[in-house]
Design an enzyme around this catalytic site. Structure first.
Site, PDB file in Angstrom:
ATOM      1  N   HIS A 198       0.863  -1.183   0.000  1.00 12.84           N
ATOM      2  CA  HIS A 198       0.000   0.000   0.000  1.00 12.84           C
ATOM      3  C   HIS A 198       0.903   1.239   0.000  1.00 12.84           C
ATOM      4  CE1 HIS A 198      -3.365  -2.600   1.116  1.00 12.84           C
ATOM      5  NE2 HIS A 198      -4.186  -1.563   1.070  1.00 12.84           N
ATOM      6  N   GLU A 201      -1.758   6.494  -1.305  1.00 12.42           N
ATOM      7  CA  GLU A 201      -3.218   6.624  -1.214  1.00 12.42           C
ATOM      8  C   GLU A 201      -3.599   8.006  -0.692  1.00 12.42           C
ATOM      9  OE1 GLU A 201      -5.040   3.683   1.309  1.00 12.42           O
ATOM     10  OE2 GLU A 201      -7.079   4.147   0.637  1.00 12.42           O
ATOM     11  N   ASP A 278     -11.235  -3.079  -3.031  1.00  7.99           N
ATOM     12  CA  ASP A 278     -10.680  -2.761  -1.713  1.00  7.99           C
ATOM     13  C   ASP A 278     -11.495  -3.369  -0.569  1.00  7.99           C
ATOM     14  OD1 ASP A 278      -9.526  -1.381   0.621  1.00  7.99           O
ATOM     15  OD2 ASP A 278      -8.446  -0.247  -0.864  1.00  7.99           O
TER      16      ASP A 278
HETATM   17 ZN    ZN Z   1      -6.279  -1.757   0.573  1.00  5.48          ZN
END
Ligand code: ZN
Length: 332
Positions: A198, A201, A278
């Site tokens: 990740h 974001e 997600d």
């Molecule tokens: Zn995620």
């Protein structure tokens, strides 16, 4: 054939979905008990009214557990909840999903054999459907000893069929210390595990560090790279595939308000993009809806087909499964 018909028929792939353990357990238990499942639409409305968009709202992502995770110790429920997630994807047109599992789930005894049982149940109804499992390594820099023990267990699970690792860490929106994660990534890559992380974001932080991680071929989100030409170039040069999640980005408000999602800009810059749901139960979305949203942002059917192709090529699965799934795409 209309565009929406063509879109409905297009095989889809989701490289970024979290297992949503207690959410699926709740759905199964609700059906057994003859009650309604937890009302996630009301949860979304409440959170949006009470918590500002961005980091604060994103931090609430795991705040609601509708039932106890203790139900997971029941093998039938455990298999059932993975089958439910897979079935939702297959019904939404997915030929492929990779399910990322937090906690100690992916290293539980017999995990892959139960995961494959779930996959077989769904394939009996949707023969073109395939699924793989990933483990999430969380906070490798905070507790090295614990991270090492977990990494050993993931590498053992790789022999049973676990195919990938995802990294989560903090700080997430400013530069983290990647040295402990690189050390583990080298071991995972040597064991043949695919690696994603990740990053990007909430801000551009950590995108470059992720892109330079040993063995990493994908980044979860990474959408803030669109604002930095150097990062875009790095992603293209390294051949990193982005796992974009449109509904998730919109709901948590992680991009500048009033600005359109940069998905098209990423594609035009030459970055390999795929779509993901997600947390589809929490967010009330499906992989089909994600493709539809991308079409609404101006992506053509060819580009959407390219997203599935990118996903299959970047998938953490066998070459044989990749070849089979590429054969489902129009023009193959
Ligand atoms: Zn995620």
């Amino acid at each position: 054939m209309t565009t929406s018909d063509a879109l409905a028929r297009l095989p889809k792939a989701d490289l970024h979905v979290h297992q949503e353990a207690t959410r699926y357990l709740d759905i199964i238990l609700a059906e057994r008990e003859g009650r309604d499942p937890y009302d996630w639409a009301a949860w979304r409305r409440r959170l949006a009214a009470e918590v500002p968009p961005g980091k604060e709202r994103l931090q609430q992502i795991g705040s609601m557990q509708p039932v106890s995770i203790d139900h997971d110790s029941d093998d039938e429920l455990f298999i059932g909840r993975f089958a439910a997630l897979m079935r939702d994807h297959a019904a939404a047109g997915a030929c492929y999903v990779e399910i990322r599992c937090g906690g100690e789930i992916a290293t539980r005894d017999g995990f892959m054999s139960m995961f494959r049982q779930a996959e077989r149940q769904v394939r009996a109804e949707y023969p073109r459907f395939h699924a793989e499992a990933m483990a999430i390594v969380i906070g490798a820099g905070q507790d090295r000893e614990r991270a090492d023990v977990f990494a050993d267990a993931c590498i053992r699970a790789a022999h049973e069929g676990l195919t990938g690792i995802d990294f989560l860490y903090s700080p997430y929106d400013s530069e983290a210390d990647w040295a402990p994660m690189y050390r583990l990534a080298e071991r995972f890559a040597a064991a043949g595990l695919g690696i994603t992380a990740h990053a990007g974001e909430l801000s551009t932080a950590n995108i470059a560090a992720a892109a330079n991680m040993p063995g990493l071929t994908r980044i979860g989100h990474g959408v803030h790279a669109a604002s930095d030409p150097e990062l875009l170039k790095l992603l293209v040069d390294r051949g990193v595939t982005l796992e974009c999640a449109l509904t998730c980005n919109e709901y948590f408000g992680v991009l500048p308000e009033l600005e359109e999602h940069p998905l098209l800009r990423l594609v035009e810059a030459g970055v390999a993009v795929t779509l993901g749901t997600d947390n589809p139960i929490q967010l009330g979305t499906t992989i089909e809806q994600e493709y539809t949203r991308a079409a609404e942002l101006g992506l053509s059917l060819d580009q959407l087909t390219g997203f599935t192709r990118n996903a299959i090529e970047a998938a953490f699965t066998s070459d044989g499964r990749k070849a089979t799934m590429l054969g489902y795409l129009p023009g193959n």
